[in-house]
Design a protein around this motif. Structure first.
Motif, PDB file in Angstrom:
ATOM      1  N   LEU A  99      -9.211   3.246  -7.868  1.00  0.00           N
ATOM      2  CA  LEU A  99      -8.821   4.147  -7.115  1.00  0.00           C
ATOM      3  C   LEU A  99      -8.279   5.463  -7.375  1.00  0.00           C
ATOM      4  CD1 LEU A  99      -7.903   2.670  -3.888  1.00  0.00           C
ATOM      5  CD2 LEU A  99      -9.776   3.340  -4.194  1.00  0.00           C
ATOM      6  N   GLU A 100      -7.500   5.352  -8.294  1.00  0.00           N
ATOM      7  CA  GLU A 100      -7.056   6.268  -9.356  1.00  0.00           C
ATOM      8  C   GLU A 100      -7.680   7.277 -10.264  1.00  0.00           C
ATOM      9  OE1 GLU A 100      -3.410   8.034 -11.742  1.00  0.00           O
ATOM     10  OE2 GLU A 100      -3.705   5.454 -11.792  1.00  0.00           O
ATOM     11  N   THR A 101      -8.823   6.287 -11.196  1.00  0.00           N
ATOM     12  CA  THR A 101     -10.027   6.777 -11.556  1.00  0.00           C
ATOM     13  C   THR A 101     -10.715   8.063 -10.377  1.00  0.00           C
ATOM     14  OG1 THR A 101      -9.552   5.682 -12.802  1.00  0.00           O
ATOM     15  CG2 THR A 101     -12.109   6.927 -13.178  1.00  0.00           C
ATOM     16  N   ILE A 102     -10.527   6.973  -9.276  1.00  0.00           N
ATOM     17  CA  ILE A 102     -12.325   8.242  -8.649  1.00  0.00           C
ATOM     18  C   ILE A 102     -11.637   9.674  -7.734  1.00  0.00           C
ATOM     19  CG2 ILE A 102     -12.899   7.550  -5.830  1.00  0.00           C
ATOM     20  CD1 ILE A 102     -13.710   4.907  -6.126  1.00  0.00           C
ATOM     21  N   GLY A 103     -10.286   9.053  -7.842  1.00  0.00           N
ATOM     22  CA  GLY A 103      -9.910  11.061  -7.179  1.00  0.00           C
ATOM     23  C   GLY A 103      -9.742  11.414  -8.137  1.00  0.00           C
ATOM     24  N   VAL A 130     -17.168  11.212  -0.339  1.00  0.00           N
ATOM     25  CA  VAL A 130     -15.667  10.709  -1.509  1.00  0.00           C
ATOM     26  C   VAL A 130     -14.705  10.484  -0.549  1.00  0.00           C
ATOM     27  CG1 VAL A 130     -15.733   9.604  -3.494  1.00  0.00           C
ATOM     28  CG2 VAL A 130     -17.897  10.164  -2.709  1.00  0.00           C
ATOM     29  N   LEU A 131     -13.698   9.582  -0.264  1.00  0.00           N
ATOM     30  CA  LEU A 131     -12.368   9.381   0.241  1.00  0.00           C
ATOM     31  C   LEU A 131     -11.148   9.166  -0.871  1.00  0.00           C
ATOM     32  CD1 LEU A 131     -12.420   8.380   3.945  1.00  0.00           C
ATOM     33  CD2 LEU A 131     -12.461  11.253   3.019  1.00  0.00           C
ATOM     34  N   THR A 132     -10.221   9.564  -1.017  1.00  0.00           N
ATOM     35  CA  THR A 132      -9.526   9.374  -2.405  1.00  0.00           C
ATOM     36  C   THR A 132      -8.134   8.373  -1.670  1.00  0.00           C
ATOM     37  OG1 THR A 132      -8.428  11.027  -2.407  1.00  0.00           O
ATOM     38  CG2 THR A 132     -10.566  11.431  -3.645  1.00  0.00           C
ATOM     39  N   PHE A 133      -7.862   7.994  -0.622  1.00  0.00           N
ATOM     40  CA  PHE A 133      -7.004   7.153  -0.036  1.00  0.00           C
ATOM     41  C   PHE A 133      -5.691   7.084  -0.777  1.00  0.00           C
ATOM     42  CE2 PHE A 133     -11.391   5.154   0.074  1.00  0.00           C
ATOM     43  CZ  PHE A 133     -11.519   5.063   1.575  1.00  0.00           C
ATOM     44  N   PRO A 134      -4.391   8.471  -0.793  1.00  0.00           N
ATOM     45  CA  PRO A 134      -3.757   8.915  -1.184  1.00  0.00           C
ATOM     46  C   PRO A 134      -2.474   7.831  -0.382  1.00  0.00           C
ATOM     47  CG  PRO A 134      -4.589  10.618  -0.035  1.00  0.00           C
ATOM     48  CD  PRO A 134      -5.731   9.727  -0.390  1.00  0.00           C
ATOM     49  N   ASP A 135      -2.937   6.983   0.732  1.00  0.00           N
ATOM     50  CA  ASP A 135      -1.565   6.980   1.646  1.00  0.00           C
ATOM     51  C   ASP A 135      -2.360   5.158   1.037  1.00  0.00           C
ATOM     52  OD1 ASP A 135      -1.259   9.007   3.352  1.00  0.00           O
ATOM     53  OD2 ASP A 135      -2.509   8.079   4.878  1.00  0.00           O
ATOM     54  N   LEU A 136      -3.323   4.762   0.983  1.00  0.00           N
ATOM     55  CA  LEU A 136      -3.703   3.031   0.037  1.00  0.00           C
ATOM     56  C   LEU A 136      -2.720   3.131  -1.293  1.00  0.00           C
ATOM     57  CD1 LEU A 136      -6.606   2.472   1.186  1.00  0.00           C
ATOM     58  CD2 LEU A 136      -4.470   1.507   1.764  1.00  0.00           C
ATOM     59  N   LEU A 263      -4.345  -3.103   5.817  1.00  0.00           N
ATOM     60  CA  LEU A 263      -4.060  -1.580   5.855  1.00  0.00           C
ATOM     61  C   LEU A 263      -5.309  -1.189   4.784  1.00  0.00           C
ATOM     62  CD1 LEU A 263      -0.634  -0.590   3.987  1.00  0.00           C
ATOM     63  CD2 LEU A 263      -1.378  -0.227   6.502  1.00  0.00           C
ATOM     64  N   VAL A 264      -5.673  -2.363   4.375  1.00  0.00           N
ATOM     65  CA  VAL A 264      -7.339  -2.034   4.056  1.00  0.00           C
ATOM     66  C   VAL A 264      -8.995  -2.045   4.382  1.00  0.00           C
ATOM     67  CG1 VAL A 264      -9.133  -2.863   1.555  1.00  0.00           C
ATOM     68  CG2 VAL A 264      -6.045  -2.438   1.751  1.00  0.00           C
ATOM     69  N   ARG A 265      -7.754  -3.860   5.181  1.00  0.00           N
ATOM     70  CA  ARG A 265      -9.534  -3.536   5.659  1.00  0.00           C
ATOM     71  C   ARG A 265     -10.413  -2.645   7.064  1.00  0.00           C
ATOM     72  NH1 ARG A 265      -7.243  -7.691   7.925  1.00  0.00           N
ATOM     73  NH2 ARG A 265      -7.944  -9.015   5.991  1.00  0.00           N
ATOM     74  N   PRO A 266      -9.679  -1.392   7.817  1.00  0.00           N
ATOM     75  CA  PRO A 266     -10.061  -0.783   8.353  1.00  0.00           C
ATOM     76  C   PRO A 266     -11.800   0.490   6.846  1.00  0.00           C
ATOM     77  CG  PRO A 266      -8.288  -0.517   9.079  1.00  0.00           C
ATOM     78  CD  PRO A 266      -7.759  -1.328   7.938  1.00  0.00           C
ATOM     79  N   HIS A 267     -11.369   0.425   6.240  1.00  0.00           N
ATOM     80  CA  HIS A 267     -12.039   1.031   5.455  1.00  0.00           C
ATOM     81  C   HIS A 267     -12.157   0.615   4.351  1.00  0.00           C
ATOM     82  CE1 HIS A 267      -8.712   4.193   6.743  1.00  0.00           C
ATOM     83  NE2 HIS A 267      -7.821   3.757   6.089  1.00  0.00           N
ATOM     84  N   VAL A 268     -12.962   0.541   4.576  1.00  0.00           N
ATOM     85  CA  VAL A 268     -14.217  -0.700   4.021  1.00  0.00           C
ATOM     86  C   VAL A 268     -15.148  -0.806   3.988  1.00  0.00           C
ATOM     87  CG1 VAL A 268     -15.486  -3.202   3.083  1.00  0.00           C
ATOM     88  CG2 VAL A 268     -12.772  -3.257   4.053  1.00  0.00           C
ATOM     89  N   ASN A 269     -15.486   0.098   4.675  1.00  0.00           N
ATOM     90  CA  ASN A 269     -17.301   0.889   4.341  1.00  0.00           C
ATOM     91  C   ASN A 269     -16.873   2.371   3.445  1.00  0.00           C
ATOM     92  OD1 ASN A 269     -18.860  -1.088   6.085  1.00  0.00           O
ATOM     93  ND2 ASN A 269     -17.940  -0.152   7.595  1.00  0.00           N
ATOM     94  N   GLU A 270     -15.253   2.600   3.729  1.00  0.00           N
ATOM     95  CA  GLU A 270     -15.654   4.093   3.347  1.00  0.00           C
ATOM     96  C   GLU A 270     -15.042   4.021   1.370  1.00  0.00           C
ATOM     97  OE1 GLU A 270     -13.832   2.778   5.217  1.00  0.00           O
ATOM     98  OE2 GLU A 270     -14.269   4.547   7.742  1.00  0.00           O
TER      99      GLU A 270
END
Length: 860
Positions: A99-103, A130-136, A263-270
């Motif tokens: 995820l850090e690489t994607i961001g 494309v989302l980067t998910f900083p909270d995760l 926390l991850v489950r709602p964002h699986v598609n994203e």
């Protein structure tokens, strides 16, 4: 449509896929390589090529693009869709880094010079949505340390459990060490034995015969049977407690991971969509690496069928020969609506099949969005259908012979062909009796022409070569063969058919001459002669093609030379205008200064109470001088500079002639140098004596030696007496060397201020009184100027007047006394002198006469 189903195998595209997979960083990119397929969407193809081109540029310009941690987390993310499931510790660590690489990729590709204008626009389009998910990421950082392990601070319960666990383990360790030392003192255990871990419990290693000496539980023995591992009874309960605490620790870790997975489950598609960016970047990087490996480029693809390829290479053949330090002969091939089918003939092993496969492979690569190894001058287009018939397709299962399989392919090709179809057929019409095979091939070829299909076809049949010459839309081509060295050249020449060179190749392989002669009699002299004429045509075509290339290169060099001369002439013309304008301006300024000097002279005469009549006469002459200056005709200057330009042109034209005379000139120069050396030797042998005529080395002024004192001499120059070292003096008996300023004057075409003044003064007649006044000013001129103590602007003004006076009176050398100090005054004066065109040389005075505190100025 791609035909047949094993099209990729026939053109060796599978090897291209393998090279791409080797360049991928993760399974993400490899999956994209597997899904890569032929398409005829021109916008999609151009987008893929632009992505590759921009990424290659990115690799050259930027080192900080994130290319680490390309982990495929799609399976793990899909798993957490189920309630109660969780990511493992290592999976969480890989998720955090990927995820850090994607961001990092999103941030990098979002950079731009202006608002809405990005450095890499095609690559930036991939980041849309494309989302980067900083909270995760922040939550993962609270759970994991930098090594990917669960932190003690991940939860209060985990911190307490691990503290108790460390305490229990320390207690067990101390107890075991105490038991072990006692057993070692009694000789029950080896001196170097240490507690060890078996099945998660701390135990003591002991010999099998002594195991009953220590009360406890035997847990294991070594593979050799010489050691058993005993858990002393004193630590059994403590070890049990450790196991309980470890179980509590694991339950707490699982609880933390389960909570995070919620926390991850709602964002699986994203998340799955974000990992598509990693897959795309990995795939693009692999394409860029392959393009660099093959020396390929990314052309602009046109929507219509176009094939105008320059220096195309088979990439796999090029890579194979490169390892052997060999080169591939590039392919130039052109298909156009007027000639959309090419019939290639020529000898066996001459490169016909390689040419066919090169066309098929490069076109297929292009329509898969891959870079192709050809010149940037090439033009490429797309086809809807690619069909190939190459190799032996006989099938025992389907009861097909070689010829039957070819006919089946021809049937499908005729049915599916249209104006956007590319056909690739090797050895057209073979597999049956040559006469009927050639006739069938000609009939099928006629159908392809009617359907306006595009194609590259190889053959040995003469009737197909004749058909290409007599029908529109089809052209002959030949793979060239060197008949003298008996070797193929692997060059494609479009425009004439090629010979199979059957007789020559047979003779080269050692077939008896009797057999060759008999075969020639069987086919008849007409066939042999026609084949010979064909070979002669190919040879002559090659010869004239080489001549054409040579003439083209010579014309190109000639045009470059003409352009160069025109640029030189234009530059000379511009310089002429600039020089003329500057010369006029400087002449006007100098003449105005001359007027001021003459006015000063008249004022001095008045102050000295000269006779009124003399003053009136001087003023009258001065007025005439002004009128002459105002009437100064610059046409002579124009003519002079024009003559200079003509001289420059003439010198260029005489350059070749001078080269021929160079040898004679060098001999004459050598003879002159020898004569000069003899004269110089004579002069050096003489001793400078009082009364000798001398000059300062590098200057023009002549003087006479008044006296000698050791190595110093006192010399009179005009009315000025100067003391100089004897080494700086030169006898006038020696041959004169042109001073540096003279050399500059000879080589420079720019008129100086002094040239303009002298020529201007010569253009009109000066009165005797004015000439006498100037002569008197020359006699009273002092060679030294002292500006010490002046301000910068005062000193520069004084130096300017001083230099103008020196030029007016014709003084070759002057000195300016400015002192050393901080060097500011010296620097200002030197800057002014460097811009003065009449100053030929500036230097410090000799250290014995003032050094850096005095500037010596040579005037031209």
């Amino acid at each position: 449509m791609i035909y047949p189903s094993n099209f990729e195998n026939k053109i060796q595209f599978g090897e291209i896929r393998s090279l791409l997979k080797e360049s991928c960083l993760s399974q993400l990119g490899k999956d994209k390589v597997e899904k890569m397929a032929f398409n005829d969407d021109v916008e999609r193809i151009n987008t893929l090529l632009r992505q590759t081109h921009e990424f290659r540029r990115l690799q050259e310009e930027a080192d900080e693009f994130p290319l680490q941690y390309f982990y495929d987390m799609r399976a793990s993310i899909k798993r957490v869709r189920l309630e109660g499931t969780h990511l493992e510790e290592n999976e969480l660590f890989d998720l955090r880094r990927s995820l850090e690489t994607i961001g990092g990729i999103v941030r990098f590709l979002s950079r731009g010079s202006d608002e809405g204008v990005y450095d890499f626009p095609t690559l930036h389009d991939l980041t849309e949505g494309v989302l980067t998910f900083p909270d995760l990421l922040r939550r993962i950082d609270q759970i994991l340390d930098k090594y990917g392990k669960i932190k003690d601070t991940a939860s209060p319960m985990l911190a307490e459990t691990r503290a108790q666990l460390r305490k229990a383990e320390g207690s067990v360790s101390r107890t075991l060490n105490s038991i072990l030392r006692a057993a070692q003192s009694e000789g029950l255990v080896d001196k170097d034995a240490t507690p060890t871990l078996r099945d998660g419990r701390l135990v003591v290693p002991i010999a099998p015969g002594l195991k009953r000496k220590i009360k406890g539980i035997v847990h294991d023995e070594s593979s050799t049977g010489k050691t058993v591992f005993v858990e002393p009874a004193e630590v059994v309960e403590a070890n049990n407690r450790i196991r309980e605490l470890e179980a509590e620790e694991r339950r707490e870790v699982v609880r933390i991971l389960v909570e995070f997975s919620k926390l991850v489950r709602p964002h699986v598609n994203e998340l799955m969509y974000s990992y598509q960016l990693l897959a795309e970047v990995d795939f693009i990087r692999a394409r860029a690496e392959l393009a660099t490996l093959m020396g390929a480029m990314e052309p602009r693809v046109e929507a219509a069928p176009v094939m105008d390829w320059v220096s195309a290479r088979h990439p796999l053949l090029w890579l194979a020969l490169k390892k052997q330090d060999k080169t591939v002969v590039p392919l130039d091939i052109t298909l156009k609506p007027q000639q959309h089918i090419l019939i290639i003939s020529g000898p066996n092993a001459g490169g016909k099949s390689v040419c066919l496969k090169t066309v098929g492979l490069l076109q297929y690569m292009l329509q898969c969005g891959l870079s192709v190894p050809m010149s940037e001058r090439s033009k490429v287009g797309i086809f809807q259908n690619l069909m190939i018939d190459i190799g032996d397709e006989q099938s025992i299962e389907n009861d097909l012979s070689t010829y039957s399989s070819h006919l089946l392919n021809m049937k499908i090709m005729m049915r599916q062909s249209n104006a956007r179809t590319l056909l690739l057929i090797d050895e057209f019409g073979t597999g049956t009796e040559p006469q009927i095979g050639g006739a069938m091939a000609e009939a099928v070829l006629n159908q392809f022409v009617k359907k306006q299909a595009w194609g590259v076809i190889t053959t040995h049949y003469q009737n197909l070569k004749h058909y290409a010459d007599s029908h529109e839309g089809i052209a002959n081509g030949a793979m060239l063969y060197d008949r003298h060295e008996m070797r193929p050249l692997f060059q494609l020449a479009i425009g004439q058919p090629g010979s199979s060179f059957a007789i020559e190749i047979a003779r080269k392989t050692g077939i008896p001459e009797e057999v060759i002669r008999e075969a020639s009699e069987i086919v008849g002299s007409d066939y042999i002669q026609s084949d010979k004429y064909l070979q002669d045509i190919v040879r002559d075509k090659r010869y004239w093609e080489q001549k054409r290339q040579t003439i083209h290169q010579q014309e190109k060099r000639l045009q470059e030379r003409i352009d160069h001369y025109e640029q030189d002439i234009n530059a000379v013309e511009r310089d002429r205008r600039d020089i003329l304008a500057k010369a006029k301006q400087e002449a006007e300024e100098l003449l105005r200064e001359s007027n001021r000097k003459i006015e000063n002279t008249i004022r001095e005469i008045r102050e000295q109470q000269a006779e009124r009549e003399s003053t009136r006469r001087i003023r009258k002459e001065l007025e005439g001088f002004k009128q002459d200056v105002e009437a100064f005709d610059t046409k002579a200057e124009d003519d002079k500079i024009a003559r200079k330009i003509e001289q420059i042109k003439a010198r260029k034209e005489r350059r070749e002639e001078r080269k021929k005379k160079k040898k004679d000139d060098e001999q004459k120069a050598a003879e002159a140098l020898r004569s000069a050396a003899l004269r110089d030797q004579k002069v050096r042998d003489n001793v400078i004596a009082v009364g000798d005529s001398v000059r300062i080395r590098g200057a023009k002024s002549e003087g006479k030696v008044e006296s000698l004192s050791g190595k110093m001499a006192t010399v009179i120059f005009g009315d000025m007496r100067t003391k100089l070292p004897v080494s700086r003096l030169q006898l006038l008996a020696a041959p004169s060397e042109p001073a540096e300023g003279d050399a500059k004057a000879e080589t420079s075409s720019q008129p100086t201020k002094m040239d303009v003044l002298r020529e201007g003064l010569q253009s009109y007649k000066m009165s005797h009184m004015t000439q006498d006044t100037i002569d008197d000013h020359r006699k009273n001129f002092k060679q030294d100027l002292d500006v010490r103590g002046m301000r910068g602007d005062e000193a520069l003004q004084a130096v300017q007047y001083f230099i103008d006076d020196a030029i007016l009176v014709g003084m070759p050398r002057v000195r300016i006394l400015h002192g050393k100090g901080n060097g500011i005054l010296r620097q200002l004066i030197r800057q002014y002198l460097s811009a003065e065109p009449n100053v030929t040389h500036v230097r410090d005075e000799h250290v014995q006469f003032g050094g850096a505190g005095i500037t010596v100025v040579d005037l031209g």
